[in-house]
Write an enzyme that holds these catalytic residues in place. Structure first.
Site, PDB file in Angstrom:
ATOM      1  CB  SER A 677     -70.580   3.851  24.007  1.00 35.96           C
ATOM      2  OG  SER A 677     -70.094   4.519  25.138  1.00 35.96           O
ATOM      3  CE  LYS A 720     -73.179   7.385  25.570  1.00 42.03           C
ATOM      4  NZ  LYS A 720     -72.872   6.167  24.813  1.00 42.03           N
TER       5      LYS A 720
END
Length: 801
Positions: A677, A720
């Site tokens: 990611s 996140k």
């Protein structure tokens, strides 16, 4: 020739059929029947005896009485002191009721004698002999008929009388006897009787075999008992097993009283039988004793009554935990189905989330809400398969596995069973406990779970299994496939604040002997503790900080008196907790070249991930540091290849990479990092360093990069975004394919953090780099659609026009 019709009184009979030539005493108690007897005695003593269809009918109507009966004569009548009448009657002739005559006192009927001619054939003679032989066999099996009856029957030669005489002694149903009475043809009646007797003889033969078998079994049992008593007497004379006898008797009673499976009961009895033969001091006797003690101590069929009150369960879950809606809804759904279905396999849920979010305590709360008992088994560091399945009894000191041990401790076969830290199991030469758990957690198999120690099947299907894990990465796929994954994300600041107010503060005050009057901790101070003294997804560290405040407050109160009120504000927090450990909401002071902010998802929640790129003179090496995993290193290589493939478009020289070494570093080098990611973050940092354009300090990003410049979706979006929210970053670049996940993000977060959806790295660079328009990045603009269709159609590193 017209038959004579008789007008006679009728007595309805219960549970008896009277045949012609049959003399039988009757006890008459009903008023109508007594009146019928008196009427008959006043005339020629003739009376019709017909059975009623249902014996329980106290006052039968005409339809309740069979049409065919026996015309009889009263031989003797005696009135008894209690008002009933004893009468001796003799059956004379079959008669059929033609019509009932109205009479209030008793049943009066017009009856017609049944013609019974026929039966003088050779076939009839043969049937008579066969019937007599069959009756002789019947008498041998049926001890209720005296043997003298055989002599009486053999002297009868006419088929009709023979059939009536034998029928009166048969122990068959009333309906069958009535059917025989209704057959007027003597030969047919005898043939029907012969058929009934043959059938009865077959049944009596089977009954005799059963009785014989039972008798032998009883004799065997008595013999075993006798020998057992003799053995006990011998052992007593020898002075052995005096104390042992009481223990064996106790085991016998426990096995008899315990409701176990047939297999378990059989094993327990076999082991007890062996134990009786052993010396009480032998090692084998200890093994057998322990085995019986374990098997009778398990809750085979002992279940706790489950609460099915949805409202009460919801209240309990809400009182114990704030938020966590997905788990609570799943438990309430299960209880709703249990209210509709009695038999249902227990669910197997896996609660996945960072430490401190309440996974373990939630399992205890679920047990409270459902009214079940609670069992917890920690699997962290377990490496031995025998911990799950147990040891075989051949080993010294062997025991059942932890699953069976926990059930015995709970005393219930349907508890809430928590398997804690299921992702932290190991495996070595002693086996793989994760593989052993496959049977435990499979609804299609766990009703026959076989523990090595017990060596018999145990039903685990009624148990509600819950497992907890910080990450699914450590769980083998076959085991993961058997569980329903419920993710528990980290808490937002507001959620933490409410948890402190509602749960943690009250709990810590009670633990430290304080009251609300002793401590004044306002919301502002609480928020400062959350922001400046903790950095976590859960609330475990937060609880420790509050406990520290309570301890220091307790010391102040003891110094100054119990009525002292300690007031804690933002300025006095340092006195209690020391210097703030974390900075909150402070973005980098300046936009920097070659530094991009990424977002990572760890087992502890979301984290910021700074990625730095430095260009140094060299020969084209790509240096990657920061303890990165293989996947993350490959992402860095993919990002570099993407930049090189678009060198011409960025206005870079074709051979720029041959003159430079590019160093990518991710700080906090001691911490392992991996995952795809960070791909777009690396690409942005590399582009910034090469183009000498700063990256905006107010932008964070997450997404996987491809060589074609596409941005692929990632996991852990909520965590996140929570990390970005904690750091005060207002804009986060998110893969477009993660748009569906934005629905799970709390509205409070979306008010302060704006997710921007991106599909290509071009979009990322335009929004992340500090430029006014894309021309500052792409010096040689191309047709956008054409580039994205054929981004890898290159010649010497430049995209072909």
């Amino acid at each position: 020739m017209e038959k004579d019709k008789l007008i006679v009184p009728l007595i309805p009979l219960r549970d008896i059929i009277i045949f012609p030539y049959m003399v039988v005493p009757l006890f008459v108690g009903r008023e109508k029947s007594i009146a019928a007897l008196e009427r008959a005695m006043g005339d020629d003593k003739a009376i019709l005896l017909a059975a009623q269809k249902k014996a329980k009918t106290e006052d039968p109507s005409r339809s309740d009485i069979y049409n065919v009966g026996t015309l009889g004569t009263i031989l003797q009548l005696l009135r008894l002191p209690d008002g009933t009448v004893k009468v001796l009657v003799e059956g004379k002739q079959r008669a059929e009721i033609k019509e009932y005559i109205d009479d209030d006192e008793c049943f009066m009927v017009e009856a017609e004698e049944v013609d019974e001619t026929g039966g003088e054939t050779v076939e009839a003679e043969a049937l008579v002999r066969s019937t007599i032989r069959s009756f002789e066999s019947y008498v041998k099996f049926n001890k209720r008929i005296p043997p003298e009856m055989i002599v009486s029957v053999t002297s009868i030669e006419t088929p009709g009388r023979l059939a009536d005489t034998i029928a009166s002694h048969l122990t068959v149903k009333l309906e069958e006897k009535q059917a025989l009475l209704a057959i007027s043809n003597p030969v047919k009646r005898l043939e029907r009787l012969y058929s009934i007797m043959e059938s009865e003889i077959e049944i009596l033969e089977v009954e005799q075999k059963i009785r014989s078998r039972v008798k032998k079994q009883m004799e065997k049992t008595q013999k075993e008992y006798y020998l057992s008593e003799q053995m006990k007497a011998i052992q007593k004379e020898l002075g052995e097993k005096d104390d042992f006898k009481g223990e064996v008797t106790e085991f016998e009673e426990k096995i008899k009283a315990k409701k176990m499976s047939k297999e378990a009961t059989k094993k327990a009895r076999q082991e007890l039988k062996k134990l009786k033969m052993m010396s009480p001091m032998s090692a084998e006797a200890t093994v057998s004793r322990n085995f019986i003690d374990w098997i009778v101590g398990l809750p085979w069929n002992d279940v706790t009554e489950e609460s099915k009150d949805l409202d009460a369960a919801e209240d309990v879950l809400d009182q114990d935990h704030y938020g966590l809606k997905p788990v609570k809804e799943r438990i309430l759904e299960y209880l709703a189905v249990r209210s509709l279905v009695d038999e249902m396999k227990g669910p197997i849920l896996c609660l996945v989330g960072p430490p401190g979010v309440g996974k373990t305590s939630l399992a205890r709360s679920i047990a409270h809400a459902t009214g079940r008992k609670f069992v917890r088994l920690s699997l962290g560091g377990v490496k031995d398969e025998a911990e799950i399945r147990g040891h075989r009894r051949t080993y010294i000191g062997s025991m059942p596995g932890k699953v069976i041990q926990s059930l015995k401790k709970a005393g219930s076969n349907n508890p809430v069973f928590l398997l804690d830290e299921v992702d932290k199991m190991g495996h070595d030469f002693r086996g793989d406990p994760a593989s052993a758990l496959l049977e435990v957690l499979d609804p299609e198999q766990n009703h026959t779970f076989n523990d090595h120690y017990l060596d018999c099947d145990y039903d685990l299907s009624k148990i509600m299994f819950l497992t907890t894990a910080n990450s699914v990465q450590g769980i083998p796929y076959p085991l993961l496939d058997r569980m329903e994954i419920i993710r528990i994300p980290g808490y937002t600041e507001l959620e933490k604040l409410r948890i402190v107010e509602k749960f943690l503060l009250t709990k810590q005050l009670k633990l430290h002997g304080l009251t609300e009057k002793n401590l004044d901790l306002n919301k502002g101070s609480m928020m400062t503790i959350i922001r400046r003294y903790t950095k976590e997804a859960g609330v475990r560290g937060l609880e420790r900080q509050i406990a520290a405040i309570c301890r220091k407050s307790a010391r102040e109160i003891l110094k100054n008196g119990k009525d002292t009120r300690v007031k804690i504000g933002k300025r006095t927090l340092a006195k209690f907790l020391g210097v703030p450990q974390y900075s909150y909401g402070t973005i980098e002071e300046h936009d920097e070249i070659g530094v991009a902010t990424g977002l990572a998802w760890t087992e502890y929640g979301g984290e910021l991930l700074a990625i730095e790129v430095a260009l140094v003179p060299g020969k084209g090496k790509l240096i990657i540091t920061g303890k990165l995993g293989d996947v993350m290193q490959e992402s860095a290589q993919a990002a570099m290849s993407y930049i090189r493939s678009r060198a011409a478009e960025f206005g870079l020289e074709k051979d720029f990479y041959q003159k430079l070494d590019i160093h990518i570093h991710v700080p906090e080098g001691a911490i392992p990092k991996d995952g795809p990611s960070a791909g777009i973050t690396m690409a942005t940092a590399i582009a910034s360093a090469l183009l000498r354009i700063p990256v905006k300090k107010s932008v964070a990003m997450t997404g996987e990069i491809t060589l074609r410049g596409k941005v692929f979706p990632i996991g852990g979006l909520k965590e996140k975004l929570l990390a970005a929210h904690r750091a005060g970053i207002p804009t986060v670049l998110v893969p477009k394919e993660n748009e569906k996940d934005l629905k799970e993000i709390p509205a409070l977060i979306l008010k302060k953090v704006t997710p921007v959806l991106v599909a290509y790295v071009d979009d990322v660079l335009v929004r992340a780099l500090d430029v006014k328009d894309r021309s500052e990045i792409f010096a040689a603009p191309l047709d956008d659609k054409e580039v994205r269709r054929n981004p890898n159609d290159t010649v010497d590193g430049a995209i072909r026009h």
